[in-house]
Design an enzyme around this catalytic site. Structure first.
Site, PDB file in Angstrom:
ATOM      1  N   TYR A  31      49.934  42.734  36.231  1.00 40.98           N
ATOM      2  CA  TYR A  31      49.768  44.041  36.743  1.00 40.98           C
ATOM      3  C   TYR A  31      50.852  44.788  37.690  1.00 40.98           C
ATOM      4  CZ  TYR A  31      44.748  43.280  36.131  1.00 40.98           C
ATOM      5  OH  TYR A  31      43.465  42.972  35.487  1.00 40.98           O
ATOM      6  N   ARG A  58      32.083  38.615  41.498  1.00 38.52           N
ATOM      7  CA  ARG A  58      31.944  39.784  41.819  1.00 38.52           C
ATOM      8  C   ARG A  58      30.394  39.827  42.241  1.00 38.52           C
ATOM      9  NH1 ARG A  58      35.509  43.619  38.966  1.00 38.52           N
ATOM     10  NH2 ARG A  58      37.494  42.694  39.690  1.00 38.52           N
ATOM     11  N   ASP A  99      40.660  42.201  47.087  1.00 43.63           N
ATOM     12  CA  ASP A  99      41.194  42.479  45.865  1.00 43.63           C
ATOM     13  C   ASP A  99      42.375  41.697  45.460  1.00 43.63           C
ATOM     14  OD1 ASP A  99      40.195  43.959  43.180  1.00 43.63           O
ATOM     15  OD2 ASP A  99      42.419  43.965  43.210  1.00 43.63           O
ATOM     16  N   ARG A 142      29.240  46.764  42.110  1.00 44.31           N
ATOM     17  CA  ARG A 142      28.543  48.121  41.928  1.00 44.31           C
ATOM     18  C   ARG A 142      27.041  47.786  41.017  1.00 44.31           C
ATOM     19  NH1 ARG A 142      33.797  50.164  38.807  1.00 44.31           N
ATOM     20  NH2 ARG A 142      33.550  47.944  38.378  1.00 44.31           N
ATOM     21  N   ARG A 181      30.333  51.546  49.873  1.00 45.86           N
ATOM     22  CA  ARG A 181      31.226  51.970  49.204  1.00 45.86           C
ATOM     23  C   ARG A 181      31.709  53.505  49.609  1.00 45.86           C
ATOM     24  NH1 ARG A 181      33.078  53.976  44.607  1.00 45.86           N
ATOM     25  NH2 ARG A 181      34.875  52.933  43.511  1.00 45.86           N
TER      26      ARG A 181
HETATM   27  O1  CP3 Z   1      33.888  38.476  43.504  1.00 49.41           O
HETATM   28  C1  CP3 Z   1      33.895  39.160  44.706  1.00 49.41           C
HETATM   29  O2  CP3 Z   1      32.708  39.775  44.832  1.00 49.41           O
HETATM   30  C2  CP3 Z   1      34.747  39.258  45.324  1.00 49.41           C
HETATM   31  C3  CP3 Z   1      35.642  40.553  45.472  1.00 49.41           C
HETATM   32  C4  CP3 Z   1      36.892  40.522  44.261  1.00 49.41           C
HETATM   33  C5  CP3 Z   1      36.883  41.922  43.718  1.00 49.41           C
HETATM   34  N1  CP3 Z   1      37.856  41.812  42.874  1.00 49.41           N
HETATM   35  C6  CP3 Z   1      36.247  43.309  44.188  1.00 49.41           C
HETATM   36  C7  CP3 Z   1      36.558  44.570  43.361  1.00 49.41           C
HETATM   37  C8  CP3 Z   1      37.295  39.742  43.686  1.00 49.41           C
HETATM   38  C9  CP3 Z   1      37.438  38.361  43.988  1.00 49.41           C
HETATM   39  C10 CP3 Z   1      38.281  40.456  42.686  1.00 49.41           C
HETATM   40  C11 CP3 Z   1      39.236  39.709  41.943  1.00 49.41           C
HETATM   41  C12 CP3 Z   1      39.989  40.751  40.874  1.00 49.41           C
HETATM   42  N2  CP3 Z   1      40.575  41.799  41.282  1.00 49.41           N
HETATM   43  C13 CP3 Z   1      40.575  40.163  39.799  1.00 49.41           C
HETATM   44  C14 CP3 Z   1      40.308  38.704  39.410  1.00 49.41           C
HETATM   45  C15 CP3 Z   1      39.013  38.314  38.705  1.00 49.41           C
HETATM   46  C16 CP3 Z   1      38.709  39.120  37.447  1.00 49.41           C
HETATM   47  O3  CP3 Z   1      37.951  39.973  37.654  1.00 49.41           O
HETATM   48  O4  CP3 Z   1      39.233  38.651  36.286  1.00 49.41           O
HETATM   49  C17 CP3 Z   1      41.232  41.180  39.171  1.00 49.41           C
HETATM   50  C18 CP3 Z   1      41.839  40.987  37.622  1.00 49.41           C
HETATM   51  C19 CP3 Z   1      41.266  42.295  40.037  1.00 49.41           C
HETATM   52  C20 CP3 Z   1      41.988  43.541  39.753  1.00 49.41           C
HETATM   53  C21 CP3 Z   1      40.933  44.699  39.828  1.00 49.41           C
HETATM   54  N3  CP3 Z   1      40.081  44.989  40.973  1.00 49.41           N
HETATM   55  C22 CP3 Z   1      40.532  45.535  38.673  1.00 49.41           C
HETATM   56  C23 CP3 Z   1      41.120  45.312  37.166  1.00 49.41           C
HETATM   57  C24 CP3 Z   1      39.744  46.306  39.103  1.00 49.41           C
HETATM   58  C25 CP3 Z   1      38.945  47.489  38.044  1.00 49.41           C
HETATM   59  C26 CP3 Z   1      38.006  46.952  37.021  1.00 49.41           C
HETATM   60  C27 CP3 Z   1      36.489  47.326  37.772  1.00 49.41           C
HETATM   61  O5  CP3 Z   1      35.828  46.396  37.822  1.00 49.41           O
HETATM   62  O6  CP3 Z   1      36.251  48.681  38.042  1.00 49.41           O
HETATM   63  C28 CP3 Z   1      39.149  46.309  40.452  1.00 49.41           C
HETATM   64  C29 CP3 Z   1      38.258  46.773  41.274  1.00 49.41           C
HETATM   65  C30 CP3 Z   1      37.328  45.919  41.975  1.00 49.41           C
HETATM   66  N4  CP3 Z   1      37.695  44.995  42.657  1.00 49.41           N
HETATM   67  C31 CP3 Z   1      35.949  46.251  42.180  1.00 49.41           C
HETATM   68  C32 CP3 Z   1      35.336  45.261  42.904  1.00 49.41           C
HETATM   69  C33 CP3 Z   1      34.036  45.284  43.536  1.00 49.41           C
HETATM   70  C34 CP3 Z   1      35.068  47.457  41.614  1.00 49.41           C
HETATM   71  C35 CP3 Z   1      35.690  48.689  42.739  1.00 49.41           C
HETATM   72  C36 CP3 Z   1      34.725  49.703  42.815  1.00 49.41           C
HETATM   73  O7  CP3 Z   1      33.953  49.380  43.659  1.00 49.41           O
HETATM   74  O8  CP3 Z   1      34.940  50.791  42.213  1.00 49.41           O
END
Ligand code: CP3
Length: 344
Positions: A152, A25, A75, A29, A38
């Site tokens: 999910y 990540r 994602d 944010r 964003r």
């Molecule tokens: O790592 C990186 O920088 C690359 C981008 C990336 C994102 N999600 C961007 C993201 C990667 C590799 C993921 C993987 C992801 N997404 C996983 C597996 C890794 C982990 O964290 O366990 C999972 C389970 C998801 C599903 C997901 N996406 C959830 C549960 C959420 C909400 C939780 C949160 O942190 O808000 C997301 C949103 C998400 N994916 C964000 C980002 C940067 C936040 C969204 C935002 O900007 O509001």
């Protein structure tokens, strides 16, 4: 030509004097520039599907910190959407999806070859990045591992214990296994296209592997990762795969051999010295630092970073966190971690 990129050298099994580094990540944010882009995109999904802006946020942490790898900004839930599930994000809560729990719903998913209609912008992002990244930076593509994606799709949202997926597995194994197969097939296609577009390595995130035990862990975490890895290696020999069965505990031992992955990413629930003895002996490892150090910083961050580097110094190692950096992290602590790893 000999491989020069440090991440690819570590993935090939080389022990480097200083471990290369990136962060789960890393575009996110905690960075003000991410929040600005964003906002420009409108919302998270619009950002994922906008190749110029998705490439921009992927590059932001590379510019700021000079990480050795960039991870494609996208994602794991885009694949379910490409297979026909509705997907939206509720601010402050997380993802929501239409659910798949019956044979009818499973049958209504789109055919695998149709996923590209939705996912084409992601391949565009990869193409932009492979042109714009510095020569020394490795581009990592990724997907969710089938079990995690299924949790999910079955629950329609994130769940603390993956209860709905476990329930479907117990009550209707045919639908459960059919769904895993559809995700596995889609993931092979999706990652293969990311590689064709320029991804130099791919990572499988099995974020909820820790809730599978015994045969379930083998059948539903390890086997799908093994199938995906084998299919990708047949099509794209030489492209390394990172497997991340988060929460696997002592079952991390043997994951290289069981999946065929070149690198195993470990969370913060296992000790680095144990990882060196039981996991790194089979190949490259990555991860382990608690994400909370990016919030709290200070001496504890420095000493833990050094401890992990020391414990893993006699084998192939890529420095990373045990899970994603959180929005409340301080960008200066990330710099402190990097300076500590690089010894400056
Ligand atoms: O790592 C990186 O920088 C690359 C981008 C990336 C994102 N999600 C961007 C993201 C990667 C590799 C993921 C993987 C992801 N997404 C996983 C597996 C890794 C982990 O964290 O366990 C999972 C389970 C998801 C599903 C997901 N996406 C959830 C549960 C959420 C909400 C939780 C949160 O942190 O808000 C997301 C949103 C998400 N994916 C964000 C980002 C940067 C936040 C969204 C935002 O900007 O509001």
């Amino acid at each position: 030509m000999a491989q020069q990129k440090t991440i690819l050298r570590a993935l090939a099994g080389e022990t480097l004097p200083t471990p290369p580094i990136w962060m789960m990540r890393q575009a996110g944010r905690y960075l003000p520039e991410y929040k600005a882009t964003r906002a420009q995109a409108g919302d998270f999904l619009s950002l994922c599907y906008n190749p110029e802006l998705a490439a921009e946020v992927t590059l932001q942490p590379i510019r700021r910190y000079g990480f050795d790898a960039a991870i494609l900004f996208a994602d794991i839930l885009l694949l379910p959407q490409a297979l026909g599930a509705d997907l939206w994000f509720v601010t402050g809560e997380g993802p929501r999806l239409s659910t798949i729990t019956t044979a009818d719903e499973l049958a209504k998913l789109k055919p695998t070859e149709a996923i590209h209609d939705t996912l084409n912008p992601i391949y565009e992002t990869v193409k932009i990045l492979s042109k714009e990244l510095p020569d020394e930076t490795t581009l990592i593509g990724f997907a969710g591992s089938p079990w995690t994606v299924a949790t999910y799709m079955i629950a329609g949202q994130g769940t603390p214990d993956q209860g709905p997926a476990h329930a479907l597995k117990a009550e209707n194994r045919a639908v459960f296994e059919g769904l895993l197969e559809r995700i596995t097939e889609g993931t092979i296609e999706y990652l293969s296209m990311q590689i064709d577009a320029g991804a130099e390595c791919v990572k499988l995130f099995d974020s909820w592997a820790g809730s599978l035990q015994g045969d379930d862990f083998i059948n539903y975490s390890i086997k799908p990762m093994q199938q995906i890895t084998a299919a990708l290696k047949a099509k794209h020999p030489g492209v390394p795969v990172i497997a991340f069965p988060r929460g696997a505990g002592t079952s991390y031992a043997g994951v290289h051999a069981a999946t065929g992955a070149d690198c195993v990413a470990v969370d913060d629930g296992v000790d680095a010295a144990w990882v060196a003895a039981h996991v790194q002996k089979d190949g490259c490892v990555q991860g382990n630092l608690k994400s909370s150090h990016m919030v709290t910083g200070g001496d504890a961050l420095v000493s833990e970073t050094r401890r992990i580097c020391d414990a893993l110094s006699s084998g192939p190692h890529i420095f990373n966190l045990g899970h994603g950096i959180t929005p409340d992290a301080d960008p200066e602590n990330v710099q402190l971690m990097i300076d500590t790893v690089r010894g400056s």
